[in-house]
Design a protein around this motif. Structure first.
Motif, mmCIF file in Angstrom:
data_model
loop_
_atom_site.group_PDB
_atom_site.id
_atom_site.type_symbol
_atom_site.label_atom_id
_atom_site.label_comp_id
_atom_site.label_asym_id
_atom_site.label_seq_id
_atom_site.Cartn_x
_atom_site.Cartn_y
_atom_site.Cartn_z
ATOM 1 N N THR A 104 119.443 85.462 29.243
ATOM 2 C CA THR A 104 119.897 86.554 29.137
ATOM 3 C C THR A 104 118.121 86.947 29.219
ATOM 4 O O THR A 104 117.520 86.678 29.038
ATOM 5 C CB THR A 104 120.129 87.140 28.204
ATOM 6 N N LEU A 105 118.375 88.742 29.543
ATOM 7 C CA LEU A 105 117.404 89.272 29.519
ATOM 8 C C LEU A 105 116.441 89.638 28.102
ATOM 9 O O LEU A 105 115.648 89.765 28.364
ATOM 10 C CB LEU A 105 117.379 90.829 29.935
ATOM 11 N N ASN A 106 117.266 89.733 27.299
ATOM 12 C CA ASN A 106 116.894 90.056 25.567
ATOM 13 C C ASN A 106 116.090 88.336 25.616
ATOM 14 O O ASN A 106 115.334 88.311 24.679
ATOM 15 C CB ASN A 106 118.143 89.958 24.637
ATOM 16 N N GLY A 107 117.119 87.467 25.826
ATOM 17 C CA GLY A 107 115.828 86.143 25.749
ATOM 18 C C GLY A 107 115.122 85.478 26.810
ATOM 19 O O GLY A 107 113.790 85.661 25.970
ATOM 20 N N GLN A 108 114.310 86.517 27.406
ATOM 21 C CA GLN A 108 113.307 86.009 27.939
ATOM 22 C C GLN A 108 112.786 86.786 27.592
ATOM 23 O O GLN A 108 111.272 86.310 27.305
ATOM 24 C CB GLN A 108 113.629 86.990 29.183
ATOM 25 N N ILE A 109 112.949 88.564 26.492
ATOM 26 C CA ILE A 109 111.640 88.838 25.824
ATOM 27 C C ILE A 109 111.364 88.287 24.715
ATOM 28 O O ILE A 109 109.775 88.125 24.766
ATOM 29 C CB ILE A 109 112.525 90.427 26.218
ATOM 30 N N LEU A 110 112.296 87.749 24.208
ATOM 31 C CA LEU A 110 111.620 87.069 23.137
ATOM 32 C C LEU A 110 111.175 85.567 23.494
ATOM 33 O O LEU A 110 110.222 85.530 22.960
ATOM 34 C CB LEU A 110 113.903 86.687 22.187
ATOM 35 N N GLY A 111 110.983 85.129 24.557
ATOM 36 C CA GLY A 111 110.980 83.756 25.323
ATOM 37 C C GLY A 111 109.205 83.924 25.104
ATOM 38 O O GLY A 111 108.509 83.639 24.437
ATOM 39 N N LYS A 160 113.730 89.962 34.639
ATOM 40 C CA LYS A 160 112.543 90.961 34.160
ATOM 41 C C LYS A 160 111.592 90.974 34.413
ATOM 42 O O LYS A 160 110.102 91.719 34.415
ATOM 43 C CB LYS A 160 113.518 91.644 32.847
ATOM 44 N N SER A 161 110.984 89.585 34.202
ATOM 45 C CA SER A 161 109.897 89.140 34.548
ATOM 46 C C SER A 161 109.626 88.648 35.248
ATOM 47 O O SER A 161 110.669 87.222 35.806
ATOM 48 C CB SER A 161 109.111 89.338 33.212
ATOM 49 N N LYS A 162 107.777 88.259 36.613
ATOM 50 C CA LYS A 162 107.779 86.889 36.537
ATOM 51 C C LYS A 162 107.473 85.665 35.771
ATOM 52 O O LYS A 162 106.757 84.678 35.896
ATOM 53 C CB LYS A 162 107.065 87.064 37.992
ATOM 54 N N MET A 163 107.225 85.666 34.600
ATOM 55 C CA MET A 163 106.925 85.456 33.495
ATOM 56 C C MET A 163 107.581 83.867 33.315
ATOM 57 O O MET A 163 106.776 83.142 32.737
ATOM 58 C CB MET A 163 105.941 85.743 32.239
ATOM 59 N N ALA A 164 108.716 84.118 33.832
ATOM 60 C CA ALA A 164 109.240 82.645 33.496
ATOM 61 C C ALA A 164 110.256 82.336 34.988
ATOM 62 O O ALA A 164 110.015 83.169 36.126
ATOM 63 C CB ALA A 164 110.939 83.373 32.224
ATOM 64 N N ILE A 165 109.890 81.167 34.638
ATOM 65 C CA ILE A 165 110.530 80.399 36.311
ATOM 66 C C ILE A 165 111.364 80.168 36.141
ATOM 67 O O ILE A 165 112.206 80.136 34.989
ATOM 68 C CB ILE A 165 109.844 79.193 36.618
ATOM 69 N N TYR A 166 112.420 79.965 37.066
ATOM 70 C CA TYR A 166 113.947 80.068 37.487
ATOM 71 C C TYR A 166 113.759 78.880 37.985
ATOM 72 O O TYR A 166 113.717 78.272 38.828
ATOM 73 C CB TYR A 166 114.805 81.138 38.599
ATOM 74 N N VAL A 167 115.482 78.903 36.985
ATOM 75 C CA VAL A 167 115.816 77.006 37.353
ATOM 76 C C VAL A 167 117.142 77.354 38.458
ATOM 77 O O VAL A 167 118.104 77.705 38.202
ATOM 78 C CB VAL A 167 116.426 76.657 35.704
ATOM 79 N N GLU A 168 116.835 76.799 39.971
ATOM 80 C CA GLU A 168 117.623 76.370 40.796
ATOM 81 C C GLU A 168 118.901 75.816 40.069
ATOM 82 O O GLU A 168 119.948 75.786 40.288
ATOM 83 C CB GLU A 168 117.348 76.445 42.174
ATOM 84 N N GLU A 169 118.405 74.390 39.432
ATOM 85 C CA GLU A 169 119.172 72.877 40.081
ATOM 86 C C GLU A 169 120.002 73.454 37.919
ATOM 87 O O GLU A 169 120.081 74.630 37.207
ATOM 88 C CB GLU A 169 118.411 72.096 39.017
ATOM 89 N N SER A 170 120.882 72.975 38.000
ATOM 90 C CA SER A 170 121.861 72.922 36.683
ATOM 91 C C SER A 170 121.186 73.578 35.827
ATOM 92 O O SER A 170 119.593 72.049 35.522
ATOM 93 C CB SER A 170 123.052 71.633 37.116
#
Length: 349
Positions: free
Chosen positions: A9-16, A40-50
């Motif tokens: 989630t977006l909250n999870g990204q901020i907490l991460g 919300k940020s490019k700081m995290a890599i989006y996971v395309e796979e499962s």
């Protein structure tokens, strides 16, 4: 410690992002991933796979995984990849509000309990740890072994010792190095050969009053010096090391590294032996070996070929930082061996 953190989630990204910054203080390396499409940020890599495929990769590539989300997601994701406590990474779950920090997998050997407590303090969360020895504030053999870089002879016996301590009974302990005066509750120091030993810490085996219920904790503190004829087979080296260890009651798990003269830096047999047992291999010049202080066996033949009167003993002492020579030169099958042990001790803190 290399950690992969994934949020949903977006909250999870901020907490991460906060977790990564806070854990840097404790020298953890955290890489951020997300399965949230609304980044919300490019700081995290989006996971395309499962998430399951991603988790399988992280089990191989990292020492710890933090799921910022529900426990159910974490449990289903890690289930196909579970092996045992020696191999599984630490797995922690943090809810995306940062209220709870849960040690889910590999609490002791993997370090999840320790990381949970650290992370909980850093983000003001409530740590959730369910390990019995932690809850009852009892000595945990596996944690002690990991912190002191000790090899356990049997993980099942470690569980038995924990069960004995949790039942309020005593565990007899002996160590070849000095132990502190005040031991953890339940541990009783005994002298070697005076009573049955439940827990033995040291590099030697089969010298005391042991049976199948003795758990051996072996420090990796021995440097093995090797000299050999050219093209000596790795099997020959292995056979001789096994023989020498058995004859001298030395636990081969205590061997930390192999050393020799630089003339042997590409010796196939030695390299194969080291690779098989995951041992580092270091070599020294004859000038370095000649400067080593001590009394060593001398060979004019070896000196004529290498420029130093003894390879195995001198290299063992030098490699162990001027440690004690516990095994002088043994020769057989065209191989010479010597062993030196560096100073070591254990810490219960």
């Amino acid at each position: 410690m290399k950690i992969a953190l994934i949020s949903f989630t977006l909250n999870g990204q901020i907490l991460g992002k906060e977790i990564r910054e806070k854990l840097r203080i404790d020298h953890y390396e955290v890489q951020l991933f997300t399965k949230c499409r609304y980044q919300k940020s490019k700081m995290a890599i989006y996971v395309e796979e499962s998430i399951e495929m991603w988790t399988g990769k992280m089990f191989q590539q990292t020492e710890g995984i933090v799921f910022v989300g529900a426990c159910g997601i974490a449990v289903r994701s890690i289930a196909p990849f579970l092996k045992d406590k020696k191999n599984d990474p630490a797995v922690i779950v943090v809810d995306d509000t940062g209220k709870f920090c849960i040690s889910l997998l590999s609490g002791h050997i993997g370090g999840a309990n320790e990381l949970t407590n650290i992370l909980a303090r850093r983000i003001s969360a409530i740590p959730v740890i369910t390990t019995a020895t932690d809850l009852n504030q009892k000595f945990a053999v596996d944690v002690f072994a990991k912190k002191n870089n000790l090899e356990m002879s049997d993980s099942c016996l470690a569980k038995e010792i924990s069960a004995v301590l949790l039942a309020g009974k005593k565990v007899n302990i002996f160590s070849e190095s000095n132990l502190p005066e005040n031991l953890p509750e339940g541990l009783v120091f005994v002298k070697e050969n005076t009573s049955f030993i439940n827990l033995y810490i040291g590099i030697y085996r089969n010298r005391g009053n042991f049976n199948d219920a003795t758990l051996f904790l072996t420090p990796k503190v021995i440097t093995l010096g090797i000299g050999c004829k050219k093209e000596t087979k790795s099997e020959t080296i292995e056979q001789f090391v096994e023989q020498v260890c058995k004859e001298n009651y030395i636990d081969k798990k205590a061997i930390r590294q192999v050393v020799s003269i630089d003339l042997k830096i590409r010796e196939p047999g030695i390299l194969e032996y080291c690779n098989k047992f995951n041992l580092s291999f270091r070599c020294f010049t004859n000038e370095e070996l000649n400067r080593v202080k001590g009394e060593f066996s001398s060979s004019l033949f070896v000196e004529a070929i290498t420029g130093v009167d003894n390879v195995c003993e001198r290299s063992a002492v030098l490699g162990s930082n001027q440690g004690k020579l516990i095994l002088k030169k043994k020769a057989h099958y065209g191989v010479t061996l010597a062993m030196a042990v560096e100073e070591w001790s254990v810490d219960f803190e």
